[in-house]
Write an enzyme that holds these catalytic residues in place. Structure first.
Site, mmCIF file in Angstrom:
data_model
loop_
_atom_site.group_PDB
_atom_site.id
_atom_site.type_symbol
_atom_site.label_atom_id
_atom_site.label_comp_id
_atom_site.label_asym_id
_atom_site.label_seq_id
_atom_site.Cartn_x
_atom_site.Cartn_y
_atom_site.Cartn_z
ATOM 1 N N VAL A 1 10.693 48.780 30.091
ATOM 2 C CA VAL A 1 9.768 49.772 29.858
ATOM 3 C C VAL A 1 8.447 48.890 30.060
ATOM 4 O O VAL A 1 8.243 47.830 29.915
ATOM 5 C CB VAL A 1 9.868 50.236 28.463
ATOM 6 C CG1 VAL A 1 11.243 51.290 28.580
ATOM 7 C CG2 VAL A 1 10.063 49.288 27.487
ATOM 8 N N SER A 2 7.155 49.676 30.592
ATOM 9 C CA SER A 2 6.211 49.246 30.768
ATOM 10 C C SER A 2 5.190 49.023 29.418
ATOM 11 O O SER A 2 4.247 47.986 29.277
ATOM 12 C CB SER A 2 5.123 50.384 31.764
ATOM 13 O OG SER A 2 5.865 50.299 32.872
ATOM 14 N N THR A 3 5.403 49.872 28.390
ATOM 15 C CA THR A 3 4.504 49.483 27.166
ATOM 16 C C THR A 3 5.467 49.393 25.903
ATOM 17 O O THR A 3 6.652 49.676 26.011
ATOM 18 C CB THR A 3 3.864 50.594 26.863
ATOM 19 O OG1 THR A 3 4.595 51.916 26.600
ATOM 20 C CG2 THR A 3 2.846 51.049 28.082
ATOM 21 N N GLN B 1 7.161 52.326 24.267
ATOM 22 C CA GLN B 1 8.329 53.054 24.997
ATOM 23 C C GLN B 1 9.709 52.582 24.578
ATOM 24 O O GLN B 1 9.932 51.408 24.020
ATOM 25 C CB GLN B 1 8.214 52.963 26.402
ATOM 26 C CG GLN B 1 6.916 53.725 27.097
ATOM 27 C CD GLN B 1 7.045 53.459 28.474
ATOM 28 O OE1 GLN B 1 7.264 52.502 29.261
ATOM 29 N NE2 GLN B 1 6.396 54.405 29.509
#
Length: 192
Positions: free
Chosen positions: A9-11, A14
């Site tokens: 996940v990018s952040t 998330q």
């Protein structure tokens, strides 16, 4: 043969639950994760650990293609590297499995499309450069070590400054100034 999962996940906000559930349901015996890591980053510790862990005959499983690759080129290179090591690849959402003939075909079609895209970009870039040249425009960085700046730098060096100090004063990279002084002509500044 083991199914090894990779989720990203990018952040940090998330949640990996959807991906982890899908990987577990697909039969992944071990899963590596990256949390808060953009797909555009080259350094992804979880992915690096997964790639190091994989052995011949294993299959790397991801929930979706974009979880693995930063770009089409990176994705294709990663899967080609896996293939060279005798490791399969499976993407659950796109239903791609390189351990089957159909999956390899689909993935090679993706590869051909990626190459086609790169060729189109190169073609358009060259056409744009040709059109600009026809209008008298030239690409590249403007010359920083102009004859005037080199002459000023020569004068500053003659008064006792080092080449590095003179380069800083006339706003030319020291390497470009060294080359211009050595050759007696200005060179493009690549160390700005």
């Amino acid at each position: 043969m083991s199914l090894i999962g990779y989720a990203r996940v990018s952040t940090a906000e998330q949640d990996l639950a959807l991906q982890l559930d899908a990987l577990h349901a697909a039969g992944a015996t071990r899963t590596f994760e990256d949390r808060g890591v953009s797909g555009a980053r080259t350094e992804r510790p979880g992915l690096n650990a997964a790639l190091s862990f994989l052995r011949e005959g294993d299959i790397l499983v991801v929930w979706k293609l974009d979880r693995l690759g930063r770009s089409m080129t990176h994705l294709l290179q990663t899967v080609a590297d896996l293939e060279d090591r005798g490791v399969g690849f499976r993407s659950l959402t796109e239903n791609i499995d390189t351990t089957t003939p159909t999956g390899r075909l689909v993935f090679h079609i993706f590869g051909a499309l990626g190459q086609f895209e790169r060729d189109l970009i190169r073609e358009r870039t060259n056409a744009g450069l040709t059109a600009a040249a026809a209008r008298g425009r030239k690409g590249g960085r403007p010359m920083a070590a102009t004859p005037e700046r080199v002459a000023r730098a020569r004068h500053l060096i003659a008064t006792g400054l080092t080449v590095r100090e003179a380069a800083a004063r006339v706003k030319v990279g020291k390497s470009a100034l060294y080359a211009a002084l050595r050759n007696g002509e200005p060179k493009n500044d690549t160390n700005r």
